[in-house]
Motif scaffolding. Structure first.
Motif, PDB file in Angstrom:
ATOM      1  N   LEU A  19       0.971  -1.192   0.131  1.00 37.85           N
ATOM      2  CA  LEU A  19       0.004  -0.062   0.216  1.00 37.85           C
ATOM      3  C   LEU A  19       0.870   1.297  -0.022  1.00 37.85           C
ATOM      4  O   LEU A  19       0.362   2.231  -0.888  1.00 37.85           O
ATOM      5  CB  LEU A  19      -0.953  -0.170   1.037  1.00 37.85           C
ATOM      6  CG  LEU A  19      -2.065   1.097   1.404  1.00 37.85           C
ATOM      7  CD1 LEU A  19      -3.213   0.803   2.249  1.00 37.85           C
ATOM      8  CD2 LEU A  19      -1.309   2.405   1.868  1.00 37.85           C
ATOM      9  N   ILE A  20       1.787   1.231   0.840  1.00 35.71           N
ATOM     10  CA  ILE A  20       2.760   2.501   0.852  1.00 35.71           C
ATOM     11  C   ILE A  20       3.571   2.801  -0.302  1.00 35.71           C
ATOM     12  O   ILE A  20       3.475   3.805  -0.971  1.00 35.71           O
ATOM     13  CB  ILE A  20       3.698   2.112   1.964  1.00 35.71           C
ATOM     14  CG1 ILE A  20       2.986   2.357   3.396  1.00 35.71           C
ATOM     15  CG2 ILE A  20       4.963   3.216   2.124  1.00 35.71           C
ATOM     16  CD1 ILE A  20       3.904   1.848   4.846  1.00 35.71           C
ATOM     17  N   MET A  21       4.188   1.679  -0.957  1.00 36.49           N
ATOM     18  CA  MET A  21       4.653   1.838  -2.154  1.00 36.49           C
ATOM     19  C   MET A  21       3.870   2.203  -3.239  1.00 36.49           C
ATOM     20  O   MET A  21       4.157   3.295  -4.247  1.00 36.49           O
ATOM     21  CB  MET A  21       5.501   0.492  -2.583  1.00 36.49           C
ATOM     22  CG  MET A  21       6.501   0.195  -1.629  1.00 36.49           C
ATOM     23  SD  MET A  21       7.603  -1.423  -2.287  1.00 36.49           S
ATOM     24  CE  MET A  21       6.134  -2.481  -2.094  1.00 36.49           C
ATOM     25  N   ASP A  22       2.591   1.804  -3.313  1.00 37.62           N
ATOM     26  CA  ASP A  22       1.722   2.175  -4.319  1.00 37.62           C
ATOM     27  C   ASP A  22       1.190   3.621  -4.091  1.00 37.62           C
ATOM     28  O   ASP A  22       1.055   4.228  -5.331  1.00 37.62           O
ATOM     29  CB  ASP A  22       0.388   1.359  -4.260  1.00 37.62           C
ATOM     30  CG  ASP A  22       0.568  -0.397  -5.047  1.00 37.62           C
ATOM     31  OD1 ASP A  22       1.684  -0.302  -5.555  1.00 37.62           O
ATOM     32  OD2 ASP A  22      -0.536  -0.852  -4.668  1.00 37.62           O
ATOM     33  N   SER A  49       1.664   1.839   8.548  1.00 37.55           N
ATOM     34  CA  SER A  49       3.108   1.616   8.585  1.00 37.55           C
ATOM     35  C   SER A  49       3.534   0.135   8.424  1.00 37.55           C
ATOM     36  O   SER A  49       2.755  -0.729   8.376  1.00 37.55           O
ATOM     37  CB  SER A  49       3.790   1.888  10.027  1.00 37.55           C
ATOM     38  OG  SER A  49       2.911   1.064  10.955  1.00 37.55           O
ATOM     39  N   SER A  50       4.815  -0.141   8.026  1.00 37.22           N
ATOM     40  CA  SER A  50       5.164  -1.451   7.470  1.00 37.22           C
ATOM     41  C   SER A  50       6.413  -1.947   8.114  1.00 37.22           C
ATOM     42  O   SER A  50       7.457  -1.006   8.279  1.00 37.22           O
ATOM     43  CB  SER A  50       5.505  -1.320   6.077  1.00 37.22           C
ATOM     44  OG  SER A  50       6.293  -2.279   5.488  1.00 37.22           O
ATOM     45  N   ARG A  51       6.483  -3.109   8.893  1.00 39.15           N
ATOM     46  CA  ARG A  51       7.755  -3.342   9.496  1.00 39.15           C
ATOM     47  C   ARG A  51       8.842  -3.667   8.389  1.00 39.15           C
ATOM     48  O   ARG A  51      10.082  -3.743   8.696  1.00 39.15           O
ATOM     49  CB  ARG A  51       7.519  -4.543  10.262  1.00 39.15           C
ATOM     50  CG  ARG A  51       6.323  -4.371  11.572  1.00 39.15           C
ATOM     51  CD  ARG A  51       6.278  -5.481  12.377  1.00 39.15           C
ATOM     52  NE  ARG A  51       5.398  -6.511  11.538  1.00 39.15           N
ATOM     53  CZ  ARG A  51       4.036  -6.818  11.254  1.00 39.15           C
ATOM     54  NH1 ARG A  51       3.466  -5.764  11.867  1.00 39.15           N
ATOM     55  NH2 ARG A  51       3.578  -7.378  10.844  1.00 39.15           N
ATOM     56  N   ASP A  85      -6.292   0.587   4.358  1.00 36.99           N
ATOM     57  CA  ASP A  85      -5.440  -0.531   5.059  1.00 36.99           C
ATOM     58  C   ASP A  85      -6.207  -1.469   5.977  1.00 36.99           C
ATOM     59  O   ASP A  85      -7.355  -0.561   6.415  1.00 36.99           O
ATOM     60  CB  ASP A  85      -4.173   0.060   5.626  1.00 36.99           C
ATOM     61  CG  ASP A  85      -3.158  -1.003   6.007  1.00 36.99           C
ATOM     62  OD1 ASP A  85      -3.206  -1.933   5.183  1.00 36.99           O
ATOM     63  OD2 ASP A  85      -2.372  -0.618   7.127  1.00 36.99           O
ATOM     64  N   GLU A  86      -5.980  -2.521   6.250  1.00 36.48           N
ATOM     65  CA  GLU A  86      -6.685  -3.370   7.119  1.00 36.48           C
ATOM     66  C   GLU A  86      -8.188  -3.444   7.057  1.00 36.48           C
ATOM     67  O   GLU A  86      -9.097  -3.419   8.032  1.00 36.48           O
ATOM     68  CB  GLU A  86      -6.319  -2.997   8.825  1.00 36.48           C
ATOM     69  CG  GLU A  86      -4.855  -2.846   9.242  1.00 36.48           C
ATOM     70  CD  GLU A  86      -4.472  -4.279   9.152  1.00 36.48           C
ATOM     71  OE1 GLU A  86      -5.038  -5.329   9.148  1.00 36.48           O
ATOM     72  OE2 GLU A  86      -3.114  -4.347   9.252  1.00 36.48           O
ATOM     73  N   VAL A  87      -8.565  -3.289   5.704  1.00 35.20           N
ATOM     74  CA  VAL A  87      -9.933  -3.283   5.365  1.00 35.20           C
ATOM     75  C   VAL A  87     -11.000  -4.613   5.771  1.00 35.20           C
ATOM     76  O   VAL A  87     -12.044  -4.130   6.278  1.00 35.20           O
ATOM     77  CB  VAL A  87     -10.031  -3.293   3.707  1.00 35.20           C
ATOM     78  CG1 VAL A  87      -9.769  -4.770   3.336  1.00 35.20           C
ATOM     79  CG2 VAL A  87     -11.322  -2.933   3.317  1.00 35.20           C
ATOM     80  N   GLY A 106     -16.518   8.104  -9.411  1.00 36.87           N
ATOM     81  CA  GLY A 106     -15.432   7.601 -10.150  1.00 36.87           C
ATOM     82  C   GLY A 106     -13.928   7.650  -9.862  1.00 36.87           C
ATOM     83  O   GLY A 106     -13.197   7.741 -10.502  1.00 36.87           O
ATOM     84  N   VAL A 107     -13.898   7.363  -8.501  1.00 37.35           N
ATOM     85  CA  VAL A 107     -12.505   7.211  -7.899  1.00 37.35           C
ATOM     86  C   VAL A 107     -11.994   5.916  -7.485  1.00 37.35           C
ATOM     87  O   VAL A 107     -12.881   5.085  -6.705  1.00 37.35           O
ATOM     88  CB  VAL A 107     -12.396   8.178  -6.596  1.00 37.35           C
ATOM     89  CG1 VAL A 107     -11.128   7.888  -5.938  1.00 37.35           C
ATOM     90  CG2 VAL A 107     -12.510   9.485  -6.933  1.00 37.35           C
ATOM     91  N   THR A 108     -10.948   5.229  -8.053  1.00 40.27           N
ATOM     92  CA  THR A 108     -10.614   4.064  -7.984  1.00 40.27           C
ATOM     93  C   THR A 108     -10.172   3.807  -6.092  1.00 40.27           C
ATOM     94  O   THR A 108      -9.547   4.498  -5.636  1.00 40.27           O
ATOM     95  CB  THR A 108      -9.356   3.627  -8.612  1.00 40.27           C
ATOM     96  OG1 THR A 108      -9.810   3.425  -9.876  1.00 40.27           O
ATOM     97  CG2 THR A 108      -8.936   2.086  -8.348  1.00 40.27           C
ATOM     98  N   VAL A 109     -10.719   2.779  -5.899  1.00 40.00           N
ATOM     99  CA  VAL A 109     -10.287   2.178  -4.232  1.00 40.00           C
ATOM    100  C   VAL A 109      -9.844   1.050  -4.367  1.00 40.00           C
ATOM    101  O   VAL A 109      -9.832   0.008  -4.860  1.00 40.00           O
ATOM    102  CB  VAL A 109     -11.565   1.989  -3.434  1.00 40.00           C
ATOM    103  CG1 VAL A 109     -11.304   1.548  -2.221  1.00 40.00           C
ATOM    104  CG2 VAL A 109     -12.245   3.362  -3.493  1.00 40.00           C
ATOM    105  N   GLN A 110      -8.145   1.144  -3.558  1.00 38.99           N
ATOM    106  CA  GLN A 110      -7.438  -0.008  -3.697  1.00 38.99           C
ATOM    107  C   GLN A 110      -7.429  -0.362  -2.016  1.00 38.99           C
ATOM    108  O   GLN A 110      -6.801   0.434  -1.589  1.00 38.99           O
ATOM    109  CB  GLN A 110      -6.298   0.279  -4.218  1.00 38.99           C
ATOM    110  CG  GLN A 110      -5.442  -1.055  -4.567  1.00 38.99           C
ATOM    111  CD  GLN A 110      -4.286  -0.574  -5.524  1.00 38.99           C
ATOM    112  OE1 GLN A 110      -4.720  -0.343  -6.488  1.00 38.99           O
ATOM    113  NE2 GLN A 110      -3.158  -0.699  -5.017  1.00 38.99           N
ATOM    114  N   ALA A 111      -8.000  -1.584  -1.698  1.00 40.81           N
ATOM    115  CA  ALA A 111      -8.240  -1.975  -0.438  1.00 40.81           C
ATOM    116  C   ALA A 111      -7.300  -3.148  -0.076  1.00 40.81           C
ATOM    117  O   ALA A 111      -7.139  -3.997  -0.786  1.00 40.81           O
ATOM    118  CB  ALA A 111      -9.471  -2.174   0.030  1.00 40.81           C
ATOM    119  N   TYR A 112      -6.384  -2.977   1.071  1.00 41.13           N
ATOM    120  CA  TYR A 112      -5.600  -4.068   1.494  1.00 41.13           C
ATOM    121  C   TYR A 112      -5.973  -4.805   2.866  1.00 41.13           C
ATOM    122  O   TYR A 112      -6.549  -3.968   3.552  1.00 41.13           O
ATOM    123  CB  TYR A 112      -4.135  -3.617   1.690  1.00 41.13           C
ATOM    124  CG  TYR A 112      -3.595  -3.090   0.437  1.00 41.13           C
ATOM    125  CD1 TYR A 112      -2.515  -3.579  -0.178  1.00 41.13           C
ATOM    126  CD2 TYR A 112      -3.941  -1.723  -0.049  1.00 41.13           C
ATOM    127  CE1 TYR A 112      -2.012  -3.487  -1.508  1.00 41.13           C
ATOM    128  CE2 TYR A 112      -3.251  -1.291  -1.352  1.00 41.13           C
ATOM    129  CZ  TYR A 112      -2.419  -1.877  -1.939  1.00 41.13           C
ATOM    130  OH  TYR A 112      -1.815  -1.735  -2.911  1.00 41.13           O
TER     131      TYR A 112
END
Length: 195
Positions: A19-22, A49-51, A85-87, A106-112
Motif C-alpha cells: 500500500l505504501i509503495m503504491d 506503517s510497514s515493518r 489498510d486493514e480493510v 469515479g475514484v478507484t479504491v484499492q483496499a488491503y
C-alpha cells in the motif's frame, strides 16, 4: 474507469508495504490520494506503517460506527485514488460505501487486508469486498513451517493452536506474556497438522 480492488494476503505478506509503495508511486506522479484505516488497528495509530520497509504514511481513522465519512471526504477532496489498510475490520456497510466511491464519484479504491481470521472464517469486511470488488488479488507469502504457500493465519498461545476466542486482539495488553498470542502464517497442511 474506476475500480474497487481488494488485495489480500496472510499476516506478514507485506500488504501495508505494498500500500505504501503504491501510494508513494501515485504521489510521485503528481496524483492525489486519500488513505483510510480502521480505528480497530491500534498499531502506529493514525498511520499505515510497514515493518518490512520501516516506513509509514498518515491515514484518516474510521470508526466502525461511522458511516459516510469516507464517501464525504472523498467527495470533498476528489483524489485520484483512495487507499485503505486493514480493510477486513470495516463493516459490510462501510465496504458498500467504498463501492459507492467508485460508482458515484469515479475514484478507484484499492483496499488491503486479511481474507480470514485465525479460525479460518471470513472477516465481515473481506466477505463483502469479495462480493463487490472488480478485482480480487492475492499477495503471496510462504508458510513459516514449510515451503508451501502460506494461506492461513494461525494464532498460538504457549505453542498451542487456538480455534476459538475473540477475533480481534490487535494491540491488547496481556497480563502474562507467556499467554500472549503469537501468529504464524501456515499452509493448509501445516495448519491441519496442528489441529
Amino acid at each position: 474507469m474506476a475500480k474497487l480492488i481488494f488485495k489480500y494476503g496472510s499476516m506478514n505478506a507485506s500488504k501495508s508495504a505494498n500500500l505504501i509503495m503504491d501510494c508513494y508511486g501515485h504521489k510521485a506522479n503528481g496524483k492525489s490520494v486519500l488513505v483510510f484505516k480502521p480505528t480497530q488497528d491500534t498499531r502506529d495509530y493514525g498511520y499505515v506503517s510497514s515493518r518490512a520497509t520501516a516506513t509509514r504514511i498518515q491515514a484518516n481513522l474510521i470508526s466502525p460506527d461511522i458511516d459516510g465519512a469516507m464517501f464525504n471526504m472523498t467527495q470533498l477532496f476528489m483524489p485520484r485514488m483512495v487507499f485503505v489498510d486493514e480493510v477486513q475490520f470495516f463493516t459490510a456497510k462501510q465496504i458498500e460505501e467504498l463501492a459507492s466511491i467508485v460508482d458515484k464519484l469515479g475514484v478507484t479504491v484499492q483496499a488491503y487486508g486479511l481474507m480470514t481470521d485465525f479460525k479460518r472464517e471470513l472477516f465481515e469486511g473481506s466477505k463483502r469486498l469479495v462480493e463487490l470488488a472488480d478485482v480480487v488479488e492475492r499477495i503471496r507469502s510462504e508458510c513459516t513451517e514449510c515451503s508451501n504457500e502460506g494461506v492461513l493465519n494461525a494464532r498460538l498461545v504457549e505453542g498451542v493452536l487456538q480455534t476459538d476466542g475473540e477475533t480481534v486482539v490487535v494491540g491488547k495488553e496481556q497480563d502474562d506474556d507467556s499467554k500472549k498470542p503469537v501468529y504464524k502464517v501456515l499452509c493448509r497442511k501445516c495448519y491441519g497438522e496442528r489441529l
